[in-house]
Motif scaffolding. Structure first.
Motif, PDB file in Angstrom:
ATOM      1  N   VAL A 120      64.884 -71.465  65.604  1.00 19.22           N
ATOM      2  CA  VAL A 120      64.294 -72.343  66.623  1.00 19.22           C
ATOM      3  C   VAL A 120      64.484 -73.821  66.267  1.00 19.22           C
ATOM      4  N   THR A 121      63.922 -74.252  65.143  1.00 17.85           N
ATOM      5  CA  THR A 121      63.938 -75.689  64.832  1.00 17.85           C
ATOM      6  C   THR A 121      65.337 -76.297  64.718  1.00 17.85           C
ATOM      7  N   PRO A 122      66.356 -75.585  64.191  1.00 16.31           N
ATOM      8  CA  PRO A 122      67.665 -76.245  64.052  1.00 16.31           C
ATOM      9  C   PRO A 122      68.320 -76.613  65.378  1.00 16.31           C
ATOM     10  N   ARG A 123      67.839 -76.059  66.470  1.00 19.24           N
ATOM     11  CA  ARG A 123      68.478 -76.292  67.768  1.00 19.24           C
ATOM     12  C   ARG A 123      68.019 -77.599  68.411  1.00 19.24           C
ATOM     13  N   PHE A 124      66.979 -78.224  67.846  1.00 16.41           N
ATOM     14  CA  PHE A 124      66.419 -79.448  68.422  1.00 16.41           C
ATOM     15  C   PHE A 124      66.600 -80.609  67.453  1.00 16.41           C
ATOM     16  N   ALA A 125      66.617 -81.814  67.985  1.00 14.74           N
ATOM     17  CA  ALA A 125      66.935 -82.993  67.186  1.00 14.74           C
ATOM     18  C   ALA A 125      65.883 -83.256  66.107  1.00 14.74           C
ATOM     19  N   SER A 126      64.624 -83.370  66.473  1.00 12.88           N
ATOM     20  CA  SER A 126      63.577 -83.652  65.474  1.00 12.88           C
ATOM     21  C   SER A 126      62.248 -83.085  65.963  1.00 12.88           C
ATOM     22  N   PRO A 127      62.147 -81.757  66.010  1.00 11.20           N
ATOM     23  CA  PRO A 127      60.911 -81.153  66.521  1.00 11.20           C
ATOM     24  C   PRO A 127      59.747 -81.320  65.558  1.00 11.20           C
ATOM     25  N   GLU A 128      58.563 -81.389  66.122  1.00  7.55           N
ATOM     26  CA  GLU A 128      57.340 -81.353  65.328  1.00  7.55           C
ATOM     27  C   GLU A 128      56.916 -79.891  65.211  1.00  7.55           C
ATOM     28  N   VAL A 129      56.576 -79.459  64.014  1.00  6.42           N
ATOM     29  CA  VAL A 129      56.175 -78.067  63.785  1.00  6.42           C
ATOM     30  C   VAL A 129      54.746 -78.036  63.252  1.00  6.42           C
ATOM     31  N   VAL A 130      53.901 -77.246  63.905  1.00  9.11           N
ATOM     32  CA  VAL A 130      52.488 -77.152  63.541  1.00  9.11           C
ATOM     33  C   VAL A 130      52.134 -75.691  63.337  1.00  9.11           C
ATOM     34  N   SER A 131      51.398 -75.386  62.259  1.00  7.18           N
ATOM     35  CA  SER A 131      50.882 -74.039  62.018  1.00  7.18           C
ATOM     36  C   SER A 131      49.407 -73.999  62.415  1.00  7.18           C
ATOM     37  N   ILE A 132      49.035 -72.948  63.132  1.00  5.85           N
ATOM     38  CA  ILE A 132      47.653 -72.766  63.557  1.00  5.85           C
ATOM     39  C   ILE A 132      47.004 -71.735  62.637  1.00  5.85           C
ATOM     40  N   GLU A 133      46.001 -72.155  61.892  1.00  3.91           N
ATOM     41  CA  GLU A 133      45.335 -71.266  60.943  1.00  3.91           C
ATOM     42  C   GLU A 133      44.529 -70.191  61.672  1.00  3.91           C
ATOM     43  N   ARG A 134      44.401 -69.044  61.013  1.00  5.42           N
ATOM     44  CA  ARG A 134      43.605 -67.922  61.523  1.00  5.42           C
ATOM     45  C   ARG A 134      44.050 -67.519  62.926  1.00  5.42           C
ATOM     46  N   ALA A 135      45.353 -67.519  63.130  1.00  3.91           N
ATOM     47  CA  ALA A 135      45.916 -67.100  64.414  1.00  3.91           C
ATOM     48  C   ALA A 135      47.167 -66.279  64.166  1.00  3.91           C
ATOM     49  N   GLY A 136      47.405 -65.327  65.055  1.00  8.45           N
ATOM     50  CA  GLY A 136      48.627 -64.537  65.018  1.00  8.45           C
ATOM     51  C   GLY A 136      49.535 -64.934  66.157  1.00  8.45           C
ATOM     52  N   HIS A 137      49.939 -63.953  66.969  1.00 11.18           N
ATOM     53  CA  HIS A 137      50.945 -64.216  67.991  1.00 11.18           C
ATOM     54  C   HIS A 137      50.378 -64.859  69.259  1.00 11.18           C
ATOM     55  N   TRP A 138      49.042 -64.901  69.402  1.00 16.66           N
ATOM     56  CA  TRP A 138      48.425 -65.512  70.592  1.00 16.66           C
ATOM     57  C   TRP A 138      47.489 -66.645  70.176  1.00 16.66           C
ATOM     58  N   PRO A 139      47.980 -67.718  69.570  1.00 18.75           N
ATOM     59  CA  PRO A 139      47.093 -68.808  69.132  1.00 18.75           C
ATOM     60  C   PRO A 139      46.282 -69.414  70.274  1.00 18.75           C
ATOM     61  N   HIS A 140      46.843 -69.423  71.494  1.00 17.53           N
ATOM     62  CA  HIS A 140      46.129 -70.021  72.625  1.00 17.53           C
ATOM     63  C   HIS A 140      44.913 -69.205  73.025  1.00 17.53           C
ATOM     64  N   VAL A 141      44.844 -67.951  72.581  1.00 20.05           N
ATOM     65  CA  VAL A 141      43.670 -67.114  72.806  1.00 20.05           C
ATOM     66  C   VAL A 141      42.835 -67.025  71.531  1.00 20.05           C
ATOM     67  N   GLU A 142      43.500 -66.873  70.396  1.00 18.34           N
ATOM     68  CA  GLU A 142      42.803 -66.685  69.119  1.00 18.34           C
ATOM     69  C   GLU A 142      42.153 -67.973  68.607  1.00 18.34           C
ATOM     70  N   GLN A 143      42.834 -69.109  68.816  1.00 17.41           N
ATOM     71  CA  GLN A 143      42.337 -70.395  68.307  1.00 17.41           C
ATOM     72  C   GLN A 143      42.633 -71.488  69.344  1.00 17.41           C
ATOM     73  N   ALA A 144      42.019 -71.375  70.506  1.00 17.59           N
ATOM     74  CA  ALA A 144      42.318 -72.293  71.609  1.00 17.59           C
ATOM     75  C   ALA A 144      42.007 -73.744  71.239  1.00 17.59           C
ATOM     76  N   VAL A 145      40.923 -73.977  70.511  1.00 17.35           N
ATOM     77  CA  VAL A 145      40.545 -75.354  70.163  1.00 17.35           C
ATOM     78  C   VAL A 145      41.621 -76.005  69.310  1.00 17.35           C
ATOM     79  N   ALA A 146      42.136 -75.281  68.326  1.00 16.69           N
ATOM     80  CA  ALA A 146      43.173 -75.835  67.451  1.00 16.69           C
ATOM     81  C   ALA A 146      44.468 -76.089  68.221  1.00 16.69           C
ATOM     82  N   VAL A 147      44.810 -75.184  69.123  1.00 16.58           N
ATOM     83  CA  VAL A 147      46.014 -75.376  69.935  1.00 16.58           C
ATOM     84  C   VAL A 147      45.867 -76.605  70.812  1.00 16.58           C
ATOM     85  N   VAL A 148      44.715 -76.787  71.422  1.00 19.94           N
ATOM     86  CA  VAL A 148      44.487 -77.947  72.285  1.00 19.94           C
ATOM     87  C   VAL A 148      44.532 -79.236  71.474  1.00 19.94           C
TER      88      VAL A 148
END
Length: 387
Positions: free
Chosen positions: A211-239
């Motif tokens: 994923v990242t090599p295909r873009f010029a300078s992407p920002e990458v963020v890890s969401i703690e205590r989340a799996g494949h659905w961070p927007h459901v598992e950790q909505a506050v952190a995603v927001v």
């Protein structure tokens, strides 16, 4: 220089495999007024549109979303696309279709556009979820890190709507990916990539390699205590991560204007609308200035067609001058960057253009290609032939 700000972009949320627009409810609620005009799409065959028949493809999904975005109120309303999992593949394809209308791209636990490449024995588990609510919920639980029972059931009910025969089709789509996947992304604007730290499927290695090599300078963020659905598992952190990204995008976004729109449409008429009759063009790809609207629009229209992808990344304005930074791909993926300075008369028409390409090798090659394409139309002495 005073920075300029465009209309606040509309957020467009694109769900993933077996989900639907409702999967974004927690994020939209957390965003409050910022998401009051958000577009949460249901893809054909899923969500509220589960009854829509195939054939299904990533191309069909991207066309569908692009059509919905174009129907938003206001002329060419700017948007930020947010795609989850398979929806991230679709979001990238939509971004390529909409050009400068897209001010930012957010990829949440993204399946690489080239596909996940899971072997047949593994992908069979995804096929088996079709028409089997228990298997589907078990699959979701295995890929999540922090779904409670209520969240799992809410997602499960979305998947229950999907026709059993379509489930395997959708799995094959994201697993096999899109032909553009191995190439650099056509979208050149700001990119935020979010992954769940506990996601065993879209893990850090897959994102780093696919994923990242295909873009010029992407920002990458890890969401703690989340799996494949961070927007459901950790909505506050995603927001929180999304709001930070939006603040950046909205402080540097480029205001749509005749110049940028002309590049998107690659039309002589659109360039004509932006220019004063006496317009003068100076550029690092030209041996000397070019004067007059007919010759300038011919050169600019031809230049726009050489570019394989173009993104205007920053803008500033002082008095009668606009300053635009940009990135382009040309000649089979060769990247160039530059700055354009536009001087306008009191009527808002462009009277002088200064374009600075880099690196030098790319500029010389570009000049030679302009000379070739404009042979017989613009005198060869305006171009460098020794690229």
């Amino acid at each position: 220089m005073n920075s300029t700000h465009s209309t606040q972009p509309v957020l467009v949320f694109i769900h993933g495999f077996l989900d639907g627009a409702d999967a974004w409810d927690d994020v939209v609620s957390e965003l409050g007024a910022r998401a009051s005009n958000a577009l949460c799409v249901d893809l054909p065959g899923m969500g509220a549109r589960a009854s829509e028949p195939g054939p299904y493809s990533l191309e069909r999904f991207a066309d569908d979303v692009a059509t919905q975005v174009r129907a938003l109120s206001g002329p060419r309303r700017p948007v930020v696309l947010v795609g989850h999992s398979m929806g991230a593949q679709i979001a990238e394809l939509v971004a390529a279709r909409l050009g400068e209308q897209v001010r930012g791209l957010v990829l949440l636990t993204p399946v690489p556009l080239r596909g996940a490449g899971l072997p047949p024995d593994v992908i069979r588990a995804f096929h088996a979820a079709g028409g089997n609510p228990a298997a589907q919920r078990e699959l979701r639980r295995s890929l999540a890190a922090n779904l409670d029972d209520a969240q799992l059931e809410r997602l499960g009910q979305l998947g229950d709507r999907v026709a059993p025969a379509a489930v395997g089709t959708f799995a094959d789509l994201w697993n096999e990916g899109h032909p553009e996947g191995p190439e650099p992304a056509r979208y050149r604007g700001p990119v935020l990539i979010m992954r769940g730290e506990g996601d065993a499927f879209i893990n850090a290695d897959l994102i780093a390699s696919g994923v990242t090599p295909r873009f010029a300078s992407p920002e990458v963020v890890s969401i703690e205590r989340a799996g494949h659905w961070p927007h459901v598992e950790q909505a506050v952190a995603v927001v929180h991560a999304l709001q930070s990204f939006l603040a950046n995008v909205e402080s540097t976004s480029v205001t749509p204007q005749g110049w940028t729109r002309a590049f998107e449409q690659k039309s002589e008429d659109t360039f004509s609308d932006a220019f004063a009759p006496e317009v003068v063009l100076e550029a690092s790809v030209l041996a000397r200035p070019v004067a007059g609207i007919e010759r300038v629009k011919a050169i600019m229209t031809t230049a726009s067609k050489i570019y394989e992808a173009l993104a205007f990344t920053h803008e500033a304005r002082k008095d009668s001058r606009d300053y635009l930074e940009w990135e382009v791909l040309a000649f089979g993926g060769e990247r160039m960057r530059g700055v354009t300075v536009l001087t306008k008369n009191p009527a808002g028409k462009i009277v002088h253009i200064a374009i600075h390409h880099r690196p030098l090798g790319g500029a010389l090659k570009f000049s030679a290609e302009l000379a070739r394409r404009l042979n017989g139309q613009i005198d060869a002495s305006f171009f460098y032939s020794g690229a």
